[in-house]
Write an enzyme that holds these catalytic residues in place. Structure first.
Site, PDB file in Angstrom:
ATOM      1  N   HIS A  89     -59.020  41.770  62.637  1.00  0.00           N
ATOM      2  CA  HIS A  89     -59.482  40.498  62.352  1.00  0.00           C
ATOM      3  C   HIS A  89     -58.431  39.687  62.174  1.00  0.00           C
ATOM      4  CE1 HIS A  89     -63.922  41.217  62.159  1.00  0.00           C
ATOM      5  NE2 HIS A  89     -63.341  42.279  61.913  1.00  0.00           N
ATOM      6  N   LYS A 142     -48.841  53.768  63.314  1.00  0.00           N
ATOM      7  CA  LYS A 142     -47.380  53.557  64.079  1.00  0.00           C
ATOM      8  C   LYS A 142     -47.360  54.645  64.999  1.00  0.00           C
ATOM      9  CE  LYS A 142     -44.837  55.976  60.591  1.00  0.00           C
ATOM     10  NZ  LYS A 142     -43.843  56.020  59.509  1.00  0.00           N
TER      11      LYS A 142
END
Length: 157
Positions: A89, A142
């Site tokens: 978002h 990551k």
């Protein structure tokens, strides 16, 4: 619903029961041979998005939410409760506000021969290399190099 314009779905594709599936008419799907999406999955592919799943991949009780692009390699086993999101978002810091309808859209790429344990979460803009094991409960935020085993809290072995 899997046969949208511009999509390729191999005729050996198998899907189980009690799945929630929302695929927009102009979403693109590329599902290779011997892919199984078992039961109780939540699969969303929005307008203009692309979901690719490589051959011999097995997915069960997962959530895959694709607004941009998600690529899953060959010979993968994606465990129960796994979640993949290629978006977040949008938000502002001052004043603090989180949008309910605007998203920052990215990509997720999962290599070949990847196994995820239960309740793994993979977030946007992550690439996972080939021959990776991701332990139960990990949040992958990551990139993960090929040949890596990831334990909880993304500590590498």
């Amino acid at each position: 619903m899997f046969f949208t314009k511009g999509s390729r779905v191999h005729n050996s594709f198998r899907i189980g029961s009690q799945n929630f599936i929302s695929i927009d008419a102009d979403a693109k799907l590329d599902i290779a041979e011997n892919v199984t999406i078992n039961q109780f999955n939540f699969l969303t592919v929005k307008s203009g998005a692309k979901l690719s799943i490589g051959k011999n991949t097995y997915i069960t009780r997962a959530t895959i939410s694709c607004l941009g692009e998600i690529t899953i390699g060959e010979n993968c086993i994606l465990g129960e409760g796994m979640k993949i999101f290629d978006h977040n978002h949008k938000y502002t810091k001052n004043p603090f506000s989180v949008s309910k309808t605007d998203f920052s859209i990215g990509k997720v790429k999962i290599g070949n021969n990847v196994w995820t344990g239960a309740n793994v979460i993979i977030l946007k803009d992550v690439t996972i290399g080939d021959n990776v094991i991701i332990g139960a409960g990990c949040v992958i935020y990551k990139d993960v190099a090929a040949g890596t085993i990831v334990k909880l809290n993304q500590a590498l072995i």
